[in-house]
Motif scaffolding. Structure first.
Motif, mmCIF file in Angstrom:
data_model
loop_
_atom_site.group_PDB
_atom_site.id
_atom_site.type_symbol
_atom_site.label_atom_id
_atom_site.label_comp_id
_atom_site.label_asym_id
_atom_site.label_seq_id
_atom_site.Cartn_x
_atom_site.Cartn_y
_atom_site.Cartn_z
ATOM 1 N N GLU A 1 139.550 -11.100 47.809
ATOM 2 C CA GLU A 1 138.862 -12.381 47.580
ATOM 3 C C GLU A 1 139.480 -13.117 46.395
ATOM 4 O O GLU A 1 139.760 -14.325 46.463
ATOM 5 N N GLN A 2 139.697 -12.385 45.295
ATOM 6 C CA GLN A 2 140.278 -13.013 44.109
ATOM 7 C C GLN A 2 141.690 -13.515 44.384
ATOM 8 O O GLN A 2 142.079 -14.589 43.916
ATOM 9 N N GLN B 1 136.688 -2.151 46.141
ATOM 10 C CA GLN B 1 137.247 -3.108 45.183
ATOM 11 C C GLN B 1 138.458 -3.828 45.754
ATOM 12 O O GLN B 1 138.788 -4.935 45.323
ATOM 13 N N SER C 1 130.119 -12.619 50.969
ATOM 14 C CA SER C 1 131.544 -12.485 50.665
ATOM 15 C C SER C 1 132.167 -11.419 51.556
ATOM 16 O O SER C 1 131.469 -10.668 52.249
ATOM 17 N N GLN D 1 129.415 -0.481 46.274
ATOM 18 C CA GLN D 1 130.832 -0.685 45.917
ATOM 19 C C GLN D 1 131.383 0.509 45.151
ATOM 20 O O GLN D 1 132.527 0.905 45.341
ATOM 21 N N ASN E 1 133.711 -8.757 50.550
ATOM 22 C CA ASN E 1 133.293 -7.454 50.038
ATOM 23 C C ASN E 1 131.900 -7.102 50.543
ATOM 24 O O ASN E 1 131.633 -5.977 50.991
ATOM 25 N N SER E 2 130.981 -8.085 50.504
ATOM 26 C CA SER E 2 129.619 -7.836 50.992
ATOM 27 C C SER E 2 129.615 -7.575 52.487
ATOM 28 O O SER E 2 128.835 -6.747 52.997
ATOM 29 N N GLU F 1 137.321 -7.009 47.202
ATOM 30 C CA GLU F 1 137.019 -7.961 46.134
ATOM 31 C C GLU F 1 138.308 -8.497 45.534
ATOM 32 O O GLU F 1 138.413 -9.682 45.219
#
Length: 1012
Positions: free
Chosen positions: A190-191, A184, A847, A178, A849-850, A187
């Motif tokens: 996701e948030q 980011q 996720s 990352q 990001n993953s 991520e």
């Protein structure tokens, strides 16, 4: 990005200034950065990173001073890096924050802030781009397309980190990937999805709460009606329950409305009975009251006749009331006029008895009476009043004479004071003029005396500095002698050891001979008679080298002290040439004397300036005093002439007014005396005239009254006064008569009214009043009215409840219809957020990001495998795996090694030391390629590979070196950081770091014999 030149000054272990020509190293494509442990190999990479990003890599940044501990105290630490990127050439100069020794004469240090200068070469000259740390950093980052973390992973490949990366878990790999790929944003996505799902759930929960609130409101509205619950639907079926509530309330409303109508009819019936009984009893009360009033009218008839007769006699006497009042008024006026005339005559007699203006008046005989005397006094009064302004003018003349006399005295006193002041000012001016020449001579030397004082003070400072310099030189002399003794002793010791070694050279050479190996002297493989060991022992060469190093250190230290001594001697000589060898007491005495002379001259200049200003003031004051004396003398002369004129006018006017004053002090007093006398006479004459007129009016009024008495039926005036009544009494009598007449008429009318006639008929039939019966009827009516009101309220409550339930049902239907869309959206967002966060039906627990990083890791594995296949002779390759992790752990970032010789797959943690090095190096190079592509295809033309070659066998090292050779394709420069001896023999172009007691140094070594 290619690095061309690097200059390091006072940074890390490098005490002085070190230059690295990377263009020279680039000519061979591959070079070695070597040196002993702790010499500063990594510090060269730190300097590059610091120049570009203002900081060194993470672990080396904490707790490390960037400025060299070996540098001179006043040397500024700095790194200058010249590089090219995107077809443009730049030079960045950075200096970290450091503590600089304070200026001469002060102790301590001054903090110097970090500095940055970024320049670009344009048209053959350097152009400044920025001198701010943040601006320069932002522009360099934009040029390179990488932050510091990515740069240290892509350009400087730390093998230990990538070996750990091979063995790490998915979560640890995620952190590094990352940072390198900057995911980011995924991520954050996701948030954001989680936030939107939570907000959608909150919206649905709010709508559900509103629906439950509506149902609760409906239950609360229907609760007071106490509906039967036998046929009620279950609470879960909310629409059917709302419908049942409306139907039940409507049925209850119909029952309550019918009951309310029956209660209202009963209440009206009771009210009718009460009204009939109340009407009968009210009529009989009126009959009793009318009978009582009729009896009272009959009893007051005799008294009414007497009142009428009295009022008639009053009306007859009232005709003569005006004449009686006229007689009484005239008699009262005569009495008051007589009293006033008596008082006036008494005052007149008292005034005539005094020796005043009325002394000539006589109230008896044939002498002139009051009227004649009044005329005479009025004439005299007019004359005196006309002359009053003349007396006022006389008083004004006297006042002016008195004021001018006072002014004459004031002028004389002022004239004397002005003459004295002029004398005093002239005397003071003569005193100031005396000694003025002497002050001018002293003040003219002020500038010269100040220069002499400054020169004396400067000489005293030079003498003091010369004394300090001599002290410093003497101390350095002592150190110089000690240093020279140390140097001679070190040199003697080294030469002794050198002689011993030369004496035992044959034994030292014989100790290295090996049977079968050629002799380095004769080349023979046979060594029949090697020399003995001698007396020096095997460590003689090492001791000789140590002694030589100690001699060189002593020589360097002695050179420094010698230079310091020369500098101190030069300072003493310079100060002596400036007069520093003058005795300090003489210099101090000369300085004090010069300061005193300068102070005296400056005092004389200030005193001279003050005297000149005072003289100017005195001259102006003397001229003003003389002018004031002349003006005072002229005004005094004018005042004396005015006094004489005023005295003559006052005497003439006083003589003319003396006859009119008489015995009085002034005409004003004579005027007041005449006015008082005229007033007394005037009152007496007027009072007598009013008395005569009042008597005549009284006689006329009595005559009119006597003629009117017979016509009115009265004999005397007293008889008339006896029949007259007071106005209030007559009015009251008339009102009583009228009231009695009106009451008789009203009583007669009452017996003719319908209620009285009906009451008389009911009384004849035997009706009697019964209050208890009426009270009972009232109580029954009130009870019926309360029942009707309660029934009406219950019906109204049911009606309002029905309307509220209908409104709630409509609102519930609309809200339930509108909540279906948010509920579906909340369900969709919750599923999407769970999938993006690796929850719910996401069996891999991967996720978003993953998932993105897994794609990057797959690219890295492909790029790394190209090099690992070459390094491992076609045996190994790296492969990304998304196999599900055990016990529900997060998956998707797995790495495994594929053995192409056997076809088996295994975890990267099972690799041996050499295999792990090749795999981690391949991974680092592959990761560099992928990050380079992610950074927009920025060309990385300078690359550093750090350590790890010692774990390879000869064949593996050969394969790795072939792979590294391939990195040079396209003009790339590769620097290998290692202290392995094999690497020194294989790579001829080297950047060597030399370690010493006074810091490290750098040099470039090029050997054509090395085999790469």
């Amino acid at each position: 990005m290619r690095i061309h030149h690097l200059r390091i000054s006072g940074f890390g272990p490098f005490a002085g200034s070190e230059d690295i020509d990377f263009d020279r190293l680039s000519a061979h494509g591959l070079f070695l950065l070597n040196g002993p442990t702790g010499a500063g190999k990594t510090s060269v990479l730190d300097a590059i990173c610091f120049a570009l990003y203002g900081s060194v890599p993470g672990a080396r940044q904490d707790g490390k001073r960037l400025r060299s501990d070996h540098a001179d105290p006043g040397q500024e630490p700095a790194v200058i890096c010249e590089f090219s990127a995107q077809g443009r050439r730049f030079e960045v100069t950075r200096s970290p924050a450091w503590e600089k020794p304070s200026a001469r004469g002060k102790k301590g240090f001054t903090l110097q802030q970090a500095k940055t200068l970024l320049r670009e070469r344009v048209g053959g000259s350097w152009v400044e781009k920025s001198a701010r740390n943040d601006e320069a950093g932002a522009e360099i980052m934009a040029l390179l397309g990488m932050d510091r973390e990515q740069f240290t992973r892509v350009v400087m490949l730390p093998q230990g980190d990538f070996a750990a990366f091979l063995r790490s878990k998915a979560a640890d790999r995620l952190d590094l990937l990352q940072k390198l790929f900057g995911t980011q944003r995924f991520e954050a996505l996701e948030q954001e999805l989680s936030r939107e799902a939570a907000a959608a759930r909150e919206d649905v929960a709010a709508l559900s709460a509103q629906l439950e609130l509506l149902v609760s409101r409906a239950e609360t509205e229907a609760a007071p009606l106490e509906l039967p619950c036998d046929s009620a639907p279950p609470p879960g079926d909310i629409p059917r329950r709302l419908e049942w509530l409306q139907e039940s309330v409507a049925a209850r409303l119909a029952d309550l409305t019918e009951h309310a109508a029956a209660a209202e009819a009963a209440s009206r019936e009771r009210r009718t009975e009460v009204e009939l009984e109340a009407g009968r009893q009210e009529r009989h009360r009126k009959l009793h009251a009318a009978t009582a009033r009729q009896r009272a009218v009959k009893e007051g008839a005799a008294r009414q006749d007497e009142l009428l007769a009295t009022l008639a006699r009053h009306r007859q006497a009232e005709v003569l009331q005006g004449q009686l009042q006229a007689v009484d008024a005239a008699a009262a006026k005569v009495r008051s006029s007589a009293a006033a005339a008596g008082s006036a005559m008494t005052l007149l007699r008292l005034a005539a008895g005094d020796e005043g203006e009325l002394a000539q008046l006589s109230l008896e005989g044939n002498a002139p009476g009051p009227a004649e005397e009044l005329g005479r006094l009025r004439s005299l009064l007019a004359v005196v009043e006309a002359r009053i302004p003349d007396e006022e003018r006389l008083q004004d003349l006297r006042n002016r004479h008195r004021l001018l006399s006072g002014r004459q005295e004031e002028l004389q006193q002022a004239l004397d004071a002005l003459a004295f002041q002029a004398t005093q000012l002239a005397s003071e001016r003569e005193q100031l003029v005396d000694g003025l020449d002497h002050l001018e001579a002293r003040s003219a030397e002020a500038a010269l005396r100040r220069k002499e004082a400054a020169a004396a003070a400067e000489l005293l400072d030079v003498v003091q500095r010369h004394r300090t310099a001599v002290t410093v030189r003497d101390r350095v002399k002592v150190r110089h002698e000690d240093s020279r003794d140390n140097l001679l002793e070190a040199k003697r010791h080294w030469l002794d050891l050198r002689e011993d070694r030369l004496a035992n050279a044959a034994a030292e050479l014989a100790a290295k001979l090996v049977a079968g190996d050629p002799c380095p002297v004769c080349g023979s493989g046979q060594h029949p008679a090697p020399a003995d060991q001698g007396t020096g022992g095997p460590g003689l060469a090492q001791k000789e080298e140590e002694a030589h190093a100690a001699y060189e250190a002593a020589e360097a230290a002695h050179a420094l002290v010698a230079a310091e001594l020369a500098e101190a001697g030069q300072a003493v000589a310079v100060l002596a040439s400036q007069g520093g060898n003058t005795p300090e007491d003489d210099a101090r005495a000369a300085a004090d004397s010069a300061d005193a002379a300068a102070l005296d001259a400056e005092q004389a200049a200030r005193e001279l300036q003050g005297r000149r200003q005072r003289l100017e003031t005195l001259d102006a004051a003397i001229a003003e005093a003389r002018s004031n004396v002349s003006e005072a003398e002229a005004e005094l002369s004018r005042t004396a002439a005015s006094l004489a004129d005023l005295a003559g006018q006052a005497a003439a006017l006083d003589k003319g007014l003396a006859g009119l004053r008489g015995d009085h002090r002034s005409l004003d007093r004579r005027l007041r005396s005449l006015e008082d006398a005229v007033a007394v006479l005037d009152k007496a004459v007027e009072a007598q005239a009013r008395l005569d007129a009042a008597r005549l009016q009284e006689d006329e009024a009595r005559g009119h009254l006597e003629r009117a008495l017979p016509e009115a039926g009265f004999a005397t005036a007293d008889e008339v006064r006896g029949q007259l009544l007071a106005s209030s009494e007559a009015a009251a009598l008339d009102a009583a008569i009228r009231a009695a007449q009106d009451e008789a008429a009203r009583v007669a009318g009452l017996f003719e009214s319908e209620d009285i006639v009906l009451a008389l008929a009911e009384a004849a039939e035997g009706f009697q009043m019964d209050e208890e019966r009426l009270a009972g009827l009232h109580a029954g009516a009130a009870a019926a009215r309360n029942k009707a009101r309660e029934a009406d309220l219950a019906a109204g409550l049911a009606a309002r409840c029905l309307a509220s339930l209908q409104s709630i049902a409509a609102e519930y239907g609309a809200l339930a219809s509108s909540s279906r869309g948010p509920a579906e959206r909340a369900q969709m967002l919750a599923g999407l957020a769970d999938a993006a966060a690796g929850r719910g039906e996401n069996t891999y627990r991967m996720s978003l990001n993953s998932y993105v990083l897994a794609g990057r890791l797959e690219q890295v594995a492909l790029a790394a495998s190209e090099r690992l296949v070459a390094m491992s002779d076609g045996r190994y390759l790296l492969q990304h795996t998304d196999a599900k992790a055990a016990r529900g752990a997060k998956s998707g970032l797995g790495l495994e090694v594929v053995d192409q010789w056997t076809g088996f797959r295994r975890d990267t943690s099972t690799l041996s030391g050499g295999e792990s090095f090749m795999a981690s190096l391949s991974l680092a190079l592959g990761l560099a390629d992928v990050v380079q592509q992610e950074a927009g295809g920025v060309e990385i033309e300078t690359l550093f590979v750090d350590e790890g070659f010692g774990s390879l066998d000869e064949q593996s090292l050969e394969q790795v070196m072939d792979a590294l050779e391939g990195l040079r394709d396209g003009g790339r420069v590769v620097g290998l950081v290692s202290h392995v001896a094999e690497m020194k023999q294989r790579i001829g172009t080297q950047l060597q770091v030399l370690k010493g007691r006074n810091g490290s140094t750098l040099r470039i070594s090029e050997s054509l014999d090395a085999a790469v």
